[in-house]
Motif scaffolding. Sequence first.
Motif, mmCIF file in Angstrom:
data_model
loop_
_atom_site.group_PDB
_atom_site.id
_atom_site.type_symbol
_atom_site.label_atom_id
_atom_site.label_comp_id
_atom_site.label_asym_id
_atom_site.label_seq_id
_atom_site.Cartn_x
_atom_site.Cartn_y
_atom_site.Cartn_z
ATOM 1 N N TYR A 444 73.371 26.123 75.797
ATOM 2 C CA TYR A 444 73.324 24.922 76.011
ATOM 3 C C TYR A 444 75.110 24.731 75.404
ATOM 4 N N ASP A 447 77.053 22.536 73.255
ATOM 5 C CA ASP A 447 76.523 21.865 72.285
ATOM 6 C C ASP A 447 75.469 22.373 71.574
ATOM 7 N N PRO A 448 74.578 22.159 70.093
ATOM 8 C CA PRO A 448 73.879 22.986 69.853
ATOM 9 C C PRO A 448 72.772 23.090 70.897
ATOM 10 N N ASP A 449 71.650 24.850 70.599
ATOM 11 C CA ASP A 449 70.998 24.812 71.357
ATOM 12 C C ASP A 449 70.040 24.504 69.894
#
Length: 488
Positions: A444, A447-449
Amino acid sequence: MTSKPQDPFFKSIGDRVEETDKLPETTESGQAEVDEDAPLHTVESLCMRCGEQGLTRLLLTSIPYFKEVIVASFRCEHCGEQNNEIQAAGKIAEQGSLYTAKILNRGDLNRQVVKSSYATIIIPEFELTIPPKRGQLTTVEGTIRDVIADLSADQPIRRIQDEPTYEKIEALLKKLHDSLGDDEDGETVTQSPDGQQIPDDAPIPKSFTVKVDDPAGNSWIEFIGSMADPKWSMKTYDRSRDQDVLLGLIGPDDAEEGKTEKAGEQVDEDADENGEVYVFPGTCSSCHAPCDTKMKKVVIPYFKDILIMSTNCDKCGYRDNEIKSGSAISEKGKKITLKVEDSDDLARDILKSENCGLEIPEIQLVLQPGTLGGRFTTLEGLLTQVYEELSEKAFARGDAAEAKEDRTTFEEFLGRLKQVMTAEIPFTVILDDPLANSYLQNIYAPDPDPNMTTELYDRTWDQNEELGLNDMKVEGYEEDAEKEKAEA
């Protein structure tokens, strides 16, 4: 979920057996009555031994968990010549395949083997390689029996003309007979000395490994129970251009053009700073022959630079890969935790440094730092390497003094590991690297996973001592050097 419709032409072997029992009787001439819906298709064929007309029977069938095949059987009523062959009815696979099975007991000898005309069978313990020839549908025992028959045919002549070769082949034949549990006369033993039938789970005197390597991807070894069989594994690989030429997918001229283009791409790549490949002369650690070690800098997005070193010995085939960090030592350690929920997570890139430990709590798997060294691969590739290393050590010697309970427990563990390798069960991967030089791909990014967490922590004094950081001084060392010089 709807089931796959039954193919009217390629039915399963069980259905074909039932249909074959209902075949019409043959006439006095040996020919069966013509029936277009019959499971067996019979055609007249020329016998290459006597020149008369024989019969070839074709059976279109489907092997469960594999694919559709055509089984051809020829027999000549005049001279008794007969043979059989199997051909894949589907298209050539996009990748080659390598099947491996550990043969530990008598039941493993009954595993079915589908060998295409492009496949090579390898038994490392006996240093035996069966080159590609006609396709076959047989078993592991049948494959060994064929090798014994082929090698034994000319032994009387070899004994007179070439005695050293005769003795080497005799030694190999003895090993093959021992692996099948034959007696001194080479006859099959089915009963124990007390007259009891030998069970399928009885261990064989000499265990071995069977590998079927097929660049066409149309060969197969049967697994027992399910694909989680701990003694069975499958790998796919990209074919080389020479293998594509062998399969007729490209012409020899196309292969030469491809090599020229690849060489041009390498020159362009070497012009790039990060694409430059450095070559260091060295010595092979296996055979001590001169060989080169190649090193290349790779930039991993959202991580750091790494150095990949590869050694390949052309003389003995020894290969080794190693990963090193190309950046400064991190001030803190890093712990990465990933919850794997489906097979898509297995395709994540992973960089495991040589100082990184790996843990999967669900199957009680713990790899200490230093295990497998540095690796840059996918999560599936790393788990496959773990499985291969453990299975080789567990099944290397069938006659080792090992308790049956311990072997059964270890086989159960390998079965759970196979389930993890295919993401049949959800599991958690924990990477703990005190130098923060390991990496697990965030699909991702940036963006954070949601399934992955990263934790930075302060190293303990013991960890710094083990890594040699307590005695490392990068500031103020000039003053110490001058002081030591003055004292001297």
